[in-house]
Design a protein around this motif. Structure first.
Motif, short mmCIF file in Angstrom:
data_model
loop_
_atom_site.label_atom_id
_atom_site.label_comp_id
_atom_site.label_asym_id
_atom_site.label_seq_id
_atom_site.Cartn_x
_atom_site.Cartn_y
_atom_site.Cartn_z
N SER A 5 0.80 -1.21 0.00
CA SER A 5 0.00 0.00 0.00
C SER A 5 0.83 1.27 0.00
O SER A 5 0.51 2.23 -0.70
N ALA A 6 1.92 1.32 0.78
CA ALA A 6 2.71 2.55 0.90
C ALA A 6 3.29 2.97 -0.45
O ALA A 6 3.47 4.15 -0.72
N SER A 7 3.57 2.01 -1.31
CA SER A 7 4.19 2.30 -2.60
C SER A 7 3.26 3.03 -3.55
O SER A 7 3.71 3.58 -4.54
N TYR A 8 1.96 3.01 -3.30
CA TYR A 8 1.01 3.63 -4.22
C TYR A 8 0.83 5.13 -3.97
O TYR A 8 0.12 5.79 -4.72
N ARG A 9 1.42 5.64 -2.92
CA ARG A 9 1.26 7.05 -2.63
C ARG A 9 1.80 7.90 -3.78
O ARG A 9 2.89 7.67 -4.28
N GLY A 10 1.02 8.89 -4.17
CA GLY A 10 1.43 9.77 -5.25
C GLY A 10 1.00 9.31 -6.63
O GLY A 10 1.20 10.03 -7.61
N HIS A 11 0.42 8.12 -6.73
CA HIS A 11 -0.07 7.62 -8.01
C HIS A 11 -1.53 7.99 -8.18
O HIS A 11 -2.35 7.73 -7.30
N ARG A 12 -1.85 8.58 -9.31
CA ARG A 12 -3.22 9.03 -9.51
C ARG A 12 -4.15 7.93 -9.98
O ARG A 12 -5.37 8.07 -9.90
N TYR A 13 -3.59 6.84 -10.48
CA TYR A 13 -4.43 5.71 -10.89
C TYR A 13 -4.71 4.81 -9.68
O TYR A 13 -3.84 4.63 -8.81
N PRO A 14 -5.89 4.21 -9.63
CA PRO A 14 -6.19 3.33 -8.50
C PRO A 14 -5.38 2.04 -8.55
O PRO A 14 -4.85 1.66 -9.60
N VAL A 15 -5.31 1.39 -7.40
CA VAL A 15 -4.54 0.16 -7.29
C VAL A 15 -5.02 -0.89 -8.29
O VAL A 15 -4.21 -1.62 -8.87
N GLU A 49 4.46 3.92 -21.52
CA GLU A 49 5.59 4.26 -20.66
C GLU A 49 5.19 4.18 -19.19
O GLU A 49 5.98 3.77 -18.34
N THR A 50 3.95 4.57 -18.90
CA THR A 50 3.46 4.45 -17.52
C THR A 50 3.35 2.99 -17.12
O THR A 50 3.72 2.60 -16.00
N VAL A 51 2.87 2.16 -18.04
CA VAL A 51 2.80 0.72 -17.77
C VAL A 51 4.19 0.17 -17.50
O VAL A 51 4.40 -0.63 -16.58
N ARG A 52 5.17 0.60 -18.29
CA ARG A 52 6.54 0.14 -18.09
C ARG A 52 7.06 0.51 -16.71
O ARG A 52 7.68 -0.30 -16.02
N ARG A 53 6.79 1.75 -16.29
CA ARG A 53 7.24 2.19 -14.96
C ARG A 53 6.55 1.41 -13.86
O ARG A 53 7.18 1.06 -12.85
N TRP A 54 5.28 1.12 -14.02
CA TRP A 54 4.57 0.34 -13.01
C TRP A 54 5.17 -1.06 -12.89
O TRP A 54 5.36 -1.57 -11.79
N CYS A 55 5.46 -1.67 -14.03
CA CYS A 55 6.02 -3.03 -14.02
C CYS A 55 7.39 -3.03 -13.35
O CYS A 55 7.72 -3.95 -12.59
N ALA A 56 8.18 -1.99 -13.62
CA ALA A 56 9.51 -1.91 -13.01
C ALA A 56 9.42 -1.65 -11.51
O ALA A 56 10.21 -2.18 -10.73
N LYS A 57 8.46 -0.83 -11.09
CA LYS A 57 8.37 -0.46 -9.68
C LYS A 57 7.68 -1.52 -8.83
O LYS A 57 8.13 -1.81 -7.71
N PHE A 58 6.58 -2.10 -9.33
CA PHE A 58 5.76 -2.98 -8.51
C PHE A 58 5.94 -4.47 -8.81
O PHE A 58 5.61 -5.31 -7.97
N GLY A 59 6.45 -4.79 -10.01
CA GLY A 59 6.50 -6.19 -10.41
C GLY A 59 7.25 -7.08 -9.44
O GLY A 59 6.74 -8.13 -9.02
N GLN A 60 8.46 -6.68 -9.05
CA GLN A 60 9.25 -7.52 -8.16
C GLN A 60 8.61 -7.64 -6.78
O GLN A 60 8.64 -8.70 -6.16
#
Length: 239
Positions: A5-15, A49-60
């Motif tokens: 949950s803490a990682s989603y702060r600042g993201h305008r798209y919902p979880v 590009e946003t999808v790419r950043r999400w995969c890099a940030k949250f995937g692992q």
């Protein structure tokens, strides 16, 4: 929210949107642009590009969360190594699964000698926090030399015909490698495959051993686990 949950702060798209995009990318042989198109069809405007950043940030983080929820690995490990080309150069992908076909770990290395086998053995034991009863490998001599040094008390069975389980575990990776037209760097390959091997198998139960109703029930459970790991359940509870 859940564990992430803490990682989603600042993201305008919902979880729900973020986790769904990450799921699409690592579950199916899709490009970032194809995920963008699929989300557009659902009425969600998000750039590749946003999808790419999400995969890099949250995937692992998602992959690690799923691994923590897995049962303890079986005591019979199957190991195998296959070559992959990274930016035109030959490298080796080392992989290990237990008797149930659960992926224990993968490691991209430059060689398949004794030092590489030793490194993979030690990494496996550290990551699983376990020592197997039996390891099954092909006829590569590096395995025997590293086994005698790292885990001499563990039974070692070396036979090509016994190791189909480990060889088959590389098939999803090969499929994805073709879809991505190869990997560009060793680090990029390791990062992607580490995440991929944690997420993709979670949604690949042994379908051939199940009836249709059992498969649907199993997938329902696995999607529920995914929602807990990604924080979707927590987000819905606090909405």
């Amino acid at each position: 929210m859940g564990s992430a949950s803490a990682s989603y702060r600042g993201h305008r798209y919902p979880v729900e949107v973020i986790s769904h995009c990450v799921w699409l990318y690592f579950r199916f042989p899709l490009s970032f642009r194809e995920v963008e198109e699929m989300m557009l069809q659902r009425g969600v405007i998000v750039s590749y590009e946003t999808v790419r950043r999400w995969c890099a940030k949250f995937g692992q983080a998602y992959a690690d969360g799923l691994r923590r929820r897995r049962p303890r690995p079986g005591d019979k490990w199957h190991l195998d190594e296959v070559f992959i080309k990274i930016n035109g150069e030959l490298k080796y992908l080392w992989g290990a699964v237990d008797a149930g076909g659960n992926v224990l770990d993968i490691l991209v290395q430059n060689r398949r000698d004794k030092a590489a086998a030793r490194r993979f053995f030690r990494r496996l034991m550290k990551k699983t926090r376990a020592v197997p009863r039996v390891v099954v490998t092909d006829k590569l001599r590096s395995y025997g030399a590293a086994h005698r040094e790292v885990m001499p008390s563990v039974e070692h069975r070396s036979h090509k015909g016994l190791n189909n389980r480990a060889e088959n575990s590389h098939q999803p990776t090969r499929q994805r490698e073709r879809a991505m037209k190869g990997f560009r760097s060793v680090g990029g390959a390791q990062r992607f495959l580490s995440t991929f091997s944690g997420i993709s198998p979670h949604f690949r139960p042994r379908r051939h051993l199940m009836t249709a109703s059992d498969h649907r029930a199993e997938m329902t459970v696995r999607f529920a686990i995914w929602d807990h790991v990604t924080g979707v359940v927590g987000a819905a509870a606090t909405a």
